[in-house]
Design an enzyme around this catalytic site. Structure first.
Site, mmCIF file in Angstrom:
data_model
loop_
_atom_site.group_PDB
_atom_site.id
_atom_site.type_symbol
_atom_site.label_atom_id
_atom_site.label_comp_id
_atom_site.label_asym_id
_atom_site.label_seq_id
_atom_site.Cartn_x
_atom_site.Cartn_y
_atom_site.Cartn_z
ATOM 1 N N GLU A 183 104.358 40.979 67.147
ATOM 2 C CA GLU A 183 103.974 42.356 67.460
ATOM 3 C C GLU A 183 105.204 43.205 67.758
ATOM 4 O OE1 GLU A 183 101.493 45.080 70.694
ATOM 5 O OE2 GLU A 183 101.234 42.908 70.703
ATOM 6 N N LYS B 188 89.950 27.380 79.258
ATOM 7 C CA LYS B 188 90.085 28.122 77.999
ATOM 8 C C LYS B 188 88.910 29.047 77.714
ATOM 9 C CE LYS B 188 92.903 24.378 76.159
ATOM 10 N NZ LYS B 188 93.080 23.335 75.130
ATOM 11 N N ASP C 89 100.109 25.594 75.982
ATOM 12 C CA ASP C 89 98.897 25.637 75.163
ATOM 13 C C ASP C 89 98.485 27.109 75.012
ATOM 14 O OD1 ASP C 89 96.317 25.549 74.102
ATOM 15 O OD2 ASP C 89 95.795 23.724 75.191
ATOM 16 N N HIS D 47 104.989 52.648 69.250
ATOM 17 C CA HIS D 47 104.472 51.725 68.231
ATOM 18 C C HIS D 47 104.726 52.264 66.837
ATOM 19 C CE1 HIS D 47 102.360 48.440 70.310
ATOM 20 N NE2 HIS D 47 102.313 49.293 71.319
#
Length: 384
Positions: free
Chosen positions: A85, A214, A289, A379
């Site tokens: 990004e 998660k 993870d 951006h």
């Protein structure tokens, strides 16, 4: 060689990896040579992946330096971030420059416990009561069972949540410098075998989803999981105006209306601007993870006007990280951990402090950009 050799023949010699790669090319009809440009011996990844055919590479940059005034992370740090990004690293770096110019960020790990939550089937309320009472009276035996499964884990607490013929147990462990999910699972299975043997309760699953692993969950937001970390900084009024091109009052109002009210209106469990961005980039860089970004997104950002200065803090109740084991075995990820002095034993809490300050920097920069009306332009220039 069959493509799906799975666990039966993991095959981590380079010739085995090459054979699988060629088979995939034949099956897909595509040339995939971009996946074969890597430098480490595939055997290093034998505990990280099955059916290895190559490597997916993600650009790595650095943000900082940033001054951290933690209990363990003390001094100036360069932070590795892996992302695709555009504008993210630049934004985090800007936030870090503001934090450093303001004297640094104070940060602390308040709690440190990995959880696993088995689900037991009981006969009814009375049976639940008996099981819960048995657990409370036999902590010594339970501790001994846990000790038989690990040299590093330590049982901290067992909370009981009865519901009809279901009995959920949320078990908390200290897991040293490992993230500790496997350690907690193995120890919890041993605890359940003992409970089942002594009480007749039937273990349905070692994970009954109250862990919660998660997945976004209020129990993690409130009680925490992994490392519960808070980072703060007081930014002087003149630095807010000079570096963020905004005002304390504007940023405080934006945070309240956006991160607090807006998140509540959406029913969100994360009350922040984009904490997951920093968590993901740092986790990927350091071999964590990536799925635990879910818990990392349960961040609450608070801002206050203190005598004209901007006080900003982030609370991350569920930072699931390790500095040994898992993806930290891989060479590039080890290099990233060495950059911040967090590879190996006695480093995990320090790493937790660094994660929180990195999130703080990203939140500060993005709130400043939005308050000043600069987000879209940034951006457009850096990420379009």
């Amino acid at each position: 060689m069959a493509v799906q050799d799975g666990l039966k023949n993991r095959g981590y010699e380079r010739k085995d990896v090459n054979e699988r790669f060629k088979a995939v090319e034949e099956l897909t009809g595509e040339r995939l040579t971009e996946l074969t440009d890597y430098t480490f011996d595939p055997s290093i990844a034998s505990k990280n992946i099955e059916n290895m055919i190559g490597v997916t590479q993600i650009p790595l940059g650095f943000a900082g330096p940033v001054q951290i005034n933690g209990d363990l992370a003390q001094g100036s740090f360069i932070i590795p971030l892996a992302t695709t990004e555009g504008a993210l690293v630049a934004s985090v770096s800007r936030g870090m420059s503001v934090i450093t110019a303001s004297g640094g960020s104070r940060v602390r790990v308040f709690e440190d416990a990995m959880t696993r939550a088995p689900i037991l089937r009981v006969d009814g309320i009375d049976h639940s009561v008996k099981v819960i009472e048995w657990i409370s009276k036999h902590t010594k035996e339970i501790d001994e069972v846990v000790s038989s499964t690990t040299n590093h884990g330590q049982l901290m607490d067992i909370e009981a949540f009865p519901n009809g013929r279901n009995l959920h147990l949320r078990i908390s462990f200290r897991t040293g410098d490992a993230m500790g999910m496997n350690m907690a699972t193995i120890a919890s299975e041993a605890i359940c075998r003992l409970i089942s043997k002594e009480t007749g309760a039937v273990t349905v699953s070692v994970s009954g989803n109250m862990c919660t692993d998660k997945k976004p969950a209020s129990i993690n937001l409130i009680r925490g999981r992994g490392k519960h970390v808070i980072a703060e900084c007081r930014v002087p009024k003149d630095i807010v105006e000079k570096k963020l091109h905004s005002t304390t009052q504007a940023i405080v109002e934006l945070n309240t209306r956006k991160n607090l009210v807006g998140s509540a209106m959406a029913g969100s469990m994360g009350f922040n601007a984009h904490a997951a961005n920093m968590v993901a980039a740092l986790y990927i860089a350091t071999g964590q993870d990536p799925a635990h970004v879910v818990e990392g997104s349960l961040c609450m950002t608070t801002c206050e006007d203190v005598d004209g200065d901007l006080y900003i803090a982030v609370r991350l109740p569920a930072v699931d990280i390790g500095t040994v084991g898992g993806g930290t075995r891989l060479p590039s990820q080890q290099a990233a951990l060495r950059m911040i002095g967090c590879l190996g034993d006695e480093k995990a809490r320090k790493f937790g402090e660094i994660v929180a300050v990195t999130v703080l920097a990203g939140e500060l920069s993005t709130l400043g950009a939005q308050a000043a009306g600069q987000l879209a332009e940034a951006h457009k220039q850096l990420g379009h």
